[in-house]
Design a protein around this motif. Structure first.
Motif, short mmCIF file in Angstrom:
data_model
loop_
_atom_site.label_atom_id
_atom_site.label_comp_id
_atom_site.label_asym_id
_atom_site.label_seq_id
_atom_site.Cartn_x
_atom_site.Cartn_y
_atom_site.Cartn_z
N ILE A 1 44.64 37.25 33.92
CA ILE A 1 44.25 36.68 32.63
C ILE A 1 42.80 36.21 32.76
O ILE A 1 42.48 35.44 33.68
N ILE A 2 41.94 36.68 31.86
CA ILE A 2 40.54 36.25 31.86
C ILE A 2 40.33 35.40 30.61
O ILE A 2 40.59 35.85 29.49
N ALA A 3 39.89 34.16 30.83
CA ALA A 3 39.74 33.21 29.72
C ALA A 3 38.53 32.32 29.97
O ALA A 3 37.88 32.41 31.02
N ASN A 4 38.26 31.45 29.02
CA ASN A 4 37.13 30.53 29.15
C ASN A 4 37.54 29.28 29.93
O ASN A 4 37.14 28.18 29.61
N THR A 5 38.32 29.49 30.97
CA THR A 5 38.82 28.41 31.81
C THR A 5 38.00 28.34 33.10
O THR A 5 37.14 29.19 33.34
N TYR A 6 38.30 27.36 33.92
CA TYR A 6 37.71 27.31 35.26
C TYR A 6 38.84 27.15 36.26
O TYR A 6 39.57 26.17 36.18
N PRO A 7 39.06 28.12 37.14
CA PRO A 7 38.31 29.37 37.25
C PRO A 7 38.60 30.30 36.08
O PRO A 7 39.57 30.10 35.35
#
Length: 174
Positions: A143-149
């Motif tokens: 999952i690629i999101a605007n989170t960290y990481p």
């Protein structure tokens, strides 16, 4: 004659200088200011982390899954199953998933494409097709999101038994 050339050059330079400057307005355009503020906020939401600034862990979305591994158990080669992973944005700002992908075409994720507000939930539905797969199977979904990481990985697994007509790839992991 030299003074005349200098004078023409000076006048020409001043004209060019003033021609390149945009006229300034004495009134402020509030809609332009609001648009700029909204773009800044949108950029923070899309990309809250940069290499130049220290990361503020309180000002990034956090994706928290109820479950990060789903076991379909035993299934027959050729069977198709689906599972929906549920998550909550446990951060302080809106979460946006930009992509969800697997390592092979046998696992297809579908995800919430809208912003998920803090405290709200979303879903990632994963379809698994065991066609031509036999044996223990474990598939990651990134999952690629605007989170960290930026990336979070969840998994599905299954044990695929051969169908009566055979034809699978034993222990085949993509």
């Amino acid at each position: 004659m030299m003074d005349m050339k200098r004078w023409i050059f000076l006048v020409f330079s001043v004209v060019i200088l003033f021609a390149c400057n945009e006229p300034t307005s004495t009134t402020t355009d509030n809609s332009a200011v609001k648009k700029m503020e909204n773009e800044d906020i949108a950029n923070i939401i899309r990309n809250p982390v940069s290499a130049e600034e220290e990361i503020d862990p309180d000002f990034v979305p956090k994706i928290t899954f109820k479950k990060v591994l789903h076991d379909f158990g035993e299934m027959k080669e050729g069977d198709k199953k689906e599972y929906t992973f549920e998550f909550t944005n446990t951060g302080e700002v809106p979460l946006l998933i930009s992509n969800a992908r697997s390592t092979c075409g046998c696992t297809v994720p579908k995800f919430t494409k809208n912003y998920v507000k803090p405290g709200k939930s979303g879903e990632i539905n994963v379809a698994f097709d065991s066609h031509n797969l036999i044996g223990a199977q474990t598939k990651p979904i990134t999952i690629i999101a605007n989170t960290y990481p930026r990336e979070t990985v969840i998994h599905i697994k299954s044990f695929v038994n051969p169908s009566k007509n055979g034809g699978g790839h034993e222990g085949h992991n993509h």
